[in-house]
Design a protein around this motif. Structure first.
Motif, PDB file in Angstrom:
ATOM      1  N   ARG A   1      -3.513  -2.997   5.540  1.00  0.00           N
ATOM      2  CA  ARG A   1      -3.107  -4.329   5.078  1.00  0.00           C
ATOM      3  C   ARG A   1      -1.689  -4.231   4.544  1.00  0.00           C
ATOM      4  NH1 ARG A   1      -7.146  -7.787   3.525  1.00  0.00           N
ATOM      5  NH2 ARG A   1      -5.428  -9.307   3.446  1.00  0.00           N
ATOM      6  N   GLU A   2      -0.853  -5.177   4.944  1.00  0.00           N
ATOM      7  CA  GLU A   2       0.522  -5.166   4.441  1.00  0.00           C
ATOM      8  C   GLU A   2       1.007  -6.589   4.206  1.00  0.00           C
ATOM      9  OE1 GLU A   2       3.403  -6.189   6.233  1.00  0.00           O
ATOM     10  OE2 GLU A   2       2.307  -6.773   8.050  1.00  0.00           O
ATOM     11  N   TYR A   3       1.963  -6.717   3.294  1.00  0.00           N
ATOM     12  CA  TYR A   3       2.517  -8.027   2.955  1.00  0.00           C
ATOM     13  C   TYR A   3       3.966  -7.851   2.519  1.00  0.00           C
ATOM     14  CZ  TYR A   3       3.544 -12.224   0.230  1.00  0.00           C
ATOM     15  OH  TYR A   3       4.143 -13.353  -0.269  1.00  0.00           O
ATOM     16  N   VAL A   4       4.801  -8.806   2.888  1.00  0.00           N
ATOM     17  CA  VAL A   4       6.198  -8.814   2.464  1.00  0.00           C
ATOM     18  C   VAL A   4       6.467 -10.091   1.676  1.00  0.00           C
ATOM     19  CG1 VAL A   4       8.603  -8.867   3.190  1.00  0.00           C
ATOM     20  CG2 VAL A   4       6.962  -7.414   4.410  1.00  0.00           C
ATOM     21  N   ASP A   5       6.913  -9.936   0.445  1.00  0.00           N
ATOM     22  CA  ASP A   5       7.403 -11.067  -0.337  1.00  0.00           C
ATOM     23  C   ASP A   5       8.878 -11.232   0.038  1.00  0.00           C
ATOM     24  OD1 ASP A   5       8.581 -12.734  -2.302  1.00  0.00           O
ATOM     25  OD2 ASP A   5       7.034 -12.211  -3.752  1.00  0.00           O
ATOM     26  N   GLN A   6       9.146 -12.197   0.902  1.00  0.00           N
ATOM     27  CA  GLN A   6      10.505 -12.346   1.421  1.00  0.00           C
ATOM     28  C   GLN A   6      11.484 -12.778   0.344  1.00  0.00           C
ATOM     29  OE1 GLN A   6      10.260 -14.892   4.876  1.00  0.00           O
ATOM     30  NE2 GLN A   6       9.292 -13.300   6.110  1.00  0.00           N
ATOM     31  N   ALA A   7      11.013 -13.570  -0.621  1.00  0.00           N
ATOM     32  CA  ALA A   7      11.908 -14.029  -1.683  1.00  0.00           C
ATOM     33  C   ALA A   7      12.378 -12.875  -2.552  1.00  0.00           C
ATOM     34  CB  ALA A   7      11.213 -15.087  -2.531  1.00  0.00           C
ATOM     35  N   GLU A   8      11.487 -11.912  -2.770  1.00  0.00           N
ATOM     36  CA  GLU A   8      11.811 -10.764  -3.616  1.00  0.00           C
ATOM     37  C   GLU A   8      12.208  -9.534  -2.800  1.00  0.00           C
ATOM     38  OE1 GLU A   8      12.006 -10.879  -6.845  1.00  0.00           O
ATOM     39  OE2 GLU A   8      11.133 -12.872  -7.146  1.00  0.00           O
ATOM     40  N   ASN A   9      12.061  -9.621  -1.463  1.00  0.00           N
ATOM     41  CA  ASN A   9      12.336  -8.499  -0.569  1.00  0.00           C
ATOM     42  C   ASN A   9      11.516  -7.267  -0.954  1.00  0.00           C
ATOM     43  OD1 ASN A   9      13.678  -7.439   1.724  1.00  0.00           O
ATOM     44  ND2 ASN A   9      15.053  -6.274   0.380  1.00  0.00           N
ATOM     45  N   LEU A  10      10.214  -7.496  -1.187  1.00  0.00           N
ATOM     46  CA  LEU A  10       9.310  -6.424  -1.570  1.00  0.00           C
ATOM     47  C   LEU A  10       8.226  -6.244  -0.514  1.00  0.00           C
ATOM     48  CD1 LEU A  10       8.811  -7.105  -5.393  1.00  0.00           C
ATOM     49  CD2 LEU A  10      10.091  -5.234  -4.339  1.00  0.00           C
ATOM     50  N   PHE A  11       7.869  -4.982  -0.285  1.00  0.00           N
ATOM     51  CA  PHE A  11       6.887  -4.605   0.724  1.00  0.00           C
ATOM     52  C   PHE A  11       5.670  -3.991   0.023  1.00  0.00           C
ATOM     53  CE2 PHE A  11       5.149  -1.132   3.355  1.00  0.00           C
ATOM     54  CZ  PHE A  11       4.824  -1.814   4.517  1.00  0.00           C
ATOM     55  N   PHE A  12       4.479  -4.391   0.455  1.00  0.00           N
ATOM     56  CA  PHE A  12       3.231  -3.883  -0.120  1.00  0.00           C
ATOM     57  C   PHE A  12       2.327  -3.428   1.027  1.00  0.00           C
ATOM     58  CE2 PHE A  12       4.921  -7.282  -2.706  1.00  0.00           C
ATOM     59  CZ  PHE A  12       4.891  -6.778  -3.993  1.00  0.00           C
ATOM     60  N   MET A  13       1.699  -2.276   0.850  1.00  0.00           N
ATOM     61  CA  MET A  13       0.802  -1.765   1.894  1.00  0.00           C
ATOM     62  C   MET A  13      -0.372  -1.033   1.260  1.00  0.00           C
ATOM     63  SD  MET A  13       1.561   1.039   4.918  1.00  0.00           S
ATOM     64  CE  MET A  13       2.206  -0.055   6.171  1.00  0.00           C
ATOM     65  N   ARG A  14      -1.553  -1.272   1.820  1.00  0.00           N
ATOM     66  CA  ARG A  14      -2.744  -0.514   1.437  1.00  0.00           C
ATOM     67  C   ARG A  14      -3.398  -0.012   2.707  1.00  0.00           C
ATOM     68  NH1 ARG A  14      -8.302  -0.842   1.167  1.00  0.00           N
ATOM     69  NH2 ARG A  14      -9.300   0.065  -0.691  1.00  0.00           N
ATOM     70  N   LEU A  15      -3.654   1.301   2.774  1.00  0.00           N
ATOM     71  CA  LEU A  15      -4.271   1.908   3.945  1.00  0.00           C
ATOM     72  C   LEU A  15      -5.523   2.669   3.540  1.00  0.00           C
ATOM     73  CD1 LEU A  15      -0.888   2.913   4.140  1.00  0.00           C
ATOM     74  CD2 LEU A  15      -1.681   2.874   6.505  1.00  0.00           C
ATOM     75  N   GLU A  16      -6.514   2.599   4.406  1.00  0.00           N
ATOM     76  CA  GLU A  16      -7.654   3.507   4.333  1.00  0.00           C
ATOM     77  C   GLU A  16      -7.554   4.427   5.533  1.00  0.00           C
ATOM     78  OE1 GLU A  16     -11.505   1.752   3.767  1.00  0.00           O
ATOM     79  OE2 GLU A  16     -10.673   0.102   2.579  1.00  0.00           O
ATOM     80  N   VAL A  17      -7.552   5.722   5.295  1.00  0.00           N
ATOM     81  CA  VAL A  17      -7.426   6.670   6.391  1.00  0.00           C
ATOM     82  C   VAL A  17      -8.556   7.687   6.321  1.00  0.00           C
ATOM     83  CG1 VAL A  17      -4.926   6.380   6.423  1.00  0.00           C
ATOM     84  CG2 VAL A  17      -5.918   8.266   5.125  1.00  0.00           C
ATOM     85  N   SER A  18      -8.952   8.167   7.473  1.00  0.00           N
ATOM     86  CA  SER A  18      -9.974   9.213   7.517  1.00  0.00           C
ATOM     87  C   SER A  18      -9.337  10.539   7.144  1.00  0.00           C
ATOM     88  CB  SER A  18     -10.586   9.297   8.910  1.00  0.00           C
ATOM     89  OG  SER A  18      -9.589   9.599   9.856  1.00  0.00           O
ATOM     90  N   VAL A  19     -10.061  11.300   6.343  1.00  0.00           N
ATOM     91  CA  VAL A  19      -9.546  12.596   5.914  1.00  0.00           C
ATOM     92  C   VAL A  19      -9.635  13.569   7.082  1.00  0.00           C
ATOM     93  CG1 VAL A  19      -9.833  14.506   4.302  1.00  0.00           C
ATOM     94  CG2 VAL A  19     -10.237  12.166   3.540  1.00  0.00           C
TER      95      VAL A  19
END
Length: 275
Positions: A32-50
């Protein structure tokens, strides 16, 4: 394994992170990812297999991310919480039941109450209860005792499960963005005490509840989760209180699940929530 990333945005971040994970033989289960364009901030959450080598993963990610990147790999996998209460039982009871059956997503270390009304229910769940009265003591002394008790357990979060005292900036500063409150109103409406009475007198057609992080401004911290239900002219103030308790329990449980699963990013006075 969970990976959460927050940083300044720029082109190609998702591709860069994915390439590093693939190179190290980690399979992405959820992204899941999201960009706040007004603040130019990037957010990401990943679930990965070990499957790959975790030891150098953060170092490799930092090479392809902006210098301000905040990277957490498998953050706080077994979270600890302290719960604070006054007299109302509904939110505490729900938390204790979920804790007992291992579905809370964290472990409750103890309960602190400024009244001893809820000591018995904690005893039934074999949960340590600390009665710290606010009466006939200064606020500094009262909060000093709370802080001393909390710090013995070194919790990741403090949950205010209907704790009906306003915390000082001094105490809030000890646990920044780690105190979660349930407010019996759909904020920003009806801040402060007796919101259901305020709602009844205003003749609203919706009532709700809000779970938020505690800040120095009363009931104005970053919002995690909210919910409303319809009401009408036939509802008395007491009816609203009864209905509101059901919402409060539901909203707090949902907010705690989101926080404990590292789905909530806080910036400024806002949140990004990957549900």
């Amino acid at each position: 394994m969970i990976i959460v990333i927050q940083c300044t945005d720029r082109a190609g971040l998702v591709a860069s992170v994915s390439a590093i994970l693939a190179k190290n033989l980690f399979n992405i289960v959820s992204l899941r990812e999201y960009v706040d364009q007004a603040e130019n901030l990037f957010f990401m959450r990943l679930e990965v297999s070990v499957g790959g080598d975790e030891s150098t993963l953060e170092k490799q990610l930092r090479k392809v991310l902006p210098d301000d990147a905040n990277i957490l790999i498998n953050p706080l996998p077994e979270k600890k919480v302290v719960v604070m209460v006054t007299k109302e039982y509904h939110c505490l009871a729900d938390i204790l039941i979920r804790n007992y059956f291992g579905t809370l997503g964290a472990t409750v270390q103890c309960v602190i109450g400024n009244h001893n009304v809820l000591q018995d229910i904690c005893r039934r769940f074999d949960m340590p209860f600390y009665f710290i009265s606010h009466e006939q003591v200064s606020k500094d002394e009262f909060e000093g005792k709370i802080a001393d008790t909390v710090e013995k357990y070194n919790p990741d979060y403090i949950v205010l499960a209907k704790f009906m005292r306003i915390l000082s900036p001094k105490l809030v500063a000890k646990f920044p963005m780690r105190i979660i409150n349930i407010h019996h109103s759909f904020l920003p409406a009806f801040i402060g005490a007796s919101p259901y009475r305020q709602a009844f007198e205003r003749g609203v057609k919706l009532i709700g509840a809000t779970a938020h992080f505690v800040s120095n401004e009363l009931d104005e911290g970053p919002i995690i989760a909210q919910q409303t239900i319809p009401v009408n002219h036939s509802f008395t103030a007491a009816d609203m209180v009864k209905a509101g308790k059901e919402i409060e329990t539901s909203v707090l449980a949902r907010a705690l699940k989101l926080v404990f699963e590292d789905r909530v990013f806080v910036y400024k006075n806002k949140t990004v929530v990957f549900e």
